[in-house]
Design a protein around this motif. Structure first.
Motif, PDB file in Angstrom:
ATOM      1  N   CYS A  25       0.965  18.642  56.983  1.00 37.40           N
ATOM      2  CA  CYS A  25       0.271  19.177  55.805  1.00 37.40           C
ATOM      3  C   CYS A  25      -0.792  20.163  56.263  1.00 37.40           C
ATOM      4  O   CYS A  25      -1.525  19.894  57.208  1.00 37.40           O
ATOM      5  N   ASP A  29      -2.978  21.274  53.970  1.00 39.56           N
ATOM      6  CA  ASP A  29      -3.962  21.154  52.885  1.00 39.56           C
ATOM      7  C   ASP A  29      -4.109  22.499  52.169  1.00 39.56           C
ATOM      8  O   ASP A  29      -5.207  23.011  51.989  1.00 39.56           O
ATOM      9  N   CYS A  30      -2.977  23.022  51.780  1.00 41.09           N
ATOM     10  CA  CYS A  30      -2.941  24.387  51.263  1.00 41.09           C
ATOM     11  C   CYS A  30      -3.566  24.488  49.867  1.00 41.09           C
ATOM     12  O   CYS A  30      -3.744  23.484  49.182  1.00 41.09           O
ATOM     13  N   PRO A  81       2.977  26.432  53.232  1.00 36.70           N
ATOM     14  CA  PRO A  81       3.081  26.466  54.700  1.00 36.70           C
ATOM     15  C   PRO A  81       3.834  25.275  55.270  1.00 36.70           C
ATOM     16  O   PRO A  81       4.563  25.408  56.260  1.00 36.70           O
ATOM     17  N   CYS A  82       3.713  24.115  54.651  1.00 38.23           N
ATOM     18  CA  CYS A  82       4.420  22.933  55.166  1.00 38.23           C
ATOM     19  C   CYS A  82       5.929  23.063  55.008  1.00 38.23           C
ATOM     20  O   CYS A  82       6.694  22.554  55.826  1.00 38.23           O
ATOM     21  N   ARG A  84       1.649  24.355  45.607  1.00 40.71           N
ATOM     22  CA  ARG A  84       1.287  23.054  46.191  1.00 40.71           C
ATOM     23  C   ARG A  84       1.878  21.901  45.379  1.00 40.71           C
ATOM     24  O   ARG A  84       1.749  21.864  44.155  1.00 40.71           O
ATOM     25  N   ILE A  85       2.540  20.961  46.072  1.00 37.25           N
ATOM     26  CA  ILE A  85       3.163  19.831  45.375  1.00 37.25           C
ATOM     27  C   ILE A  85       2.282  18.585  45.407  1.00 37.25           C
ATOM     28  O   ILE A  85       2.589  17.608  44.736  1.00 37.25           O
ATOM     29  N   CYS A  86       1.198  18.619  46.196  1.00 38.42           N
ATOM     30  CA  CYS A  86       0.346  17.434  46.331  1.00 38.42           C
ATOM     31  C   CYS A  86      -0.884  17.612  45.451  1.00 38.42           C
ATOM     32  O   CYS A  86      -1.894  18.162  45.890  1.00 38.42           O
ATOM     33  N   ARG A  94       0.930  12.182  53.556  1.00 37.11           N
ATOM     34  CA  ARG A  94       0.544  13.592  53.501  1.00 37.11           C
ATOM     35  C   ARG A  94       1.321  14.458  54.496  1.00 37.11           C
ATOM     36  O   ARG A  94       1.657  15.601  54.181  1.00 37.11           O
TER      37      ARG A  94
HETATM   38  S1  SF4 Z   1       2.181  21.397  49.642  1.00 37.90           S
HETATM   39 FE1  SF4 Z   1       1.124  19.478  50.099  1.00 37.90          FE
HETATM   40  S2  SF4 Z   1       1.900  18.886  52.131  1.00 37.90           S
HETATM   41 FE2  SF4 Z   1       2.353  21.026  51.853  1.00 37.90          FE
HETATM   42  S3  SF4 Z   1       0.655  22.089  52.844  1.00 37.90           S
HETATM   43 FE3  SF4 Z   1       0.230  21.987  50.632  1.00 37.90          FE
HETATM   44  S4  SF4 Z   1      -1.022  20.120  50.400  1.00 37.90           S
HETATM   45 FE4  SF4 Z   1      -0.014  19.997  52.406  1.00 37.90          FE
END
Ligand code: SF4
Length: 201
Positions: A165, A167-168, A157-158, A173-175, A141
């Motif tokens: 991370c 936790d956006c 933001p990351c 968001r890619i996660c 993460r």
């Molecule tokens: S894109 Fe993924 S790693 Fe980046 S802040 Fe959002 S949840 Fe976290």
């Protein structure tokens, strides 16, 4: 790095395991094993650093949405990978106990690793290994995902800082899908390729 513990733990969980000193020798092993067949590759900096598309394309039909063949659309590359006999992915984190973690945005990579292919290879550079599940998830993460976000250049933001991370809930968001193999899935003929070199994120 001594892979004996993680290798033994992965074998207990049902995986075939192979070990290599570097990405070059691992790529040669895969080229020897994979011939005259169809191959799909997931989004993977490890695969890119190992030049797997070029190496495996010499004797196979390789489909990778990161490296389209002449006249091939991304949709065709995804479909070619989905229908391939062999699928190759790296991992975002793995514990010494053998728990394997991947995080995905589109879902193709996590979906393809778990079911459907005759053979799946999971590539693991030594930098992906953490002492336990919590630390493996933490690195997936907080290291792998922000670096991937930076590479893609998404508005998260990351990606701005690349430090952790957040936790956006960003639209970018890619996660979006987290997949953990606690044990080898029953339908998966899965081999973990441990490589004693830092590869990918
Ligand atoms: S894109 Fe993924 S790693 Fe980046 S802040 Fe959002 S949840 Fe976290």
């Amino acid at each position: 790095m001594d892979f004996s513990t993680i290798k033994a733990n992965l074998e207990k969980k049902g995986y075939a395991v192979s070990v290599f000193e570097n990405g070059t020798s691992a790529a040669q092993y895969l080229a020897d094993k994979i011939k005259n067949t169809t191959v799909g590759i997931g989004g993977s900096m490890t695969a890119r650093q190992m030049n797997l598309f070029e190496i495996l394309s010499a004797e196979n039909d390789v489909n990778w949405h990161w490296q389209l063949k002449e006249g091939q659309s991304a949709a065709q590359a995804y479909a070619g990978a989905r229908n391939a006999a062999v699928y190759i992915s790296s991992v975002n984190g793995i514990s010494e106990k053998g728990e394997i973690i991947n995080i995905d945005g589109t879902g193709n990579r996590v979906a393809e690793t778990i079911y459907n292919h005759e053979k799946v290879y999971l590539l693991v550079g030594k930098n992906k290994i953490a002492p336990d599940f919590e630390k493996a998830m933490w690195r997936a993460r907080n290291i792998a995902s922000p670096k991937n976000a930076q590479r893609i250049g998404v508005a998260t933001p990351c990606a701005a800082k690349g430090d952790k991370c957040y936790d956006c809930n960003s639209p970018a968001r890619i996660c979006r899908a987290f997949l953990t193999f606690m044990e080898k899935p029953n339908g998966c003929n899965c081999e973990v390729v441990l490589i004693n070199e830092e590869l990918g994120y």
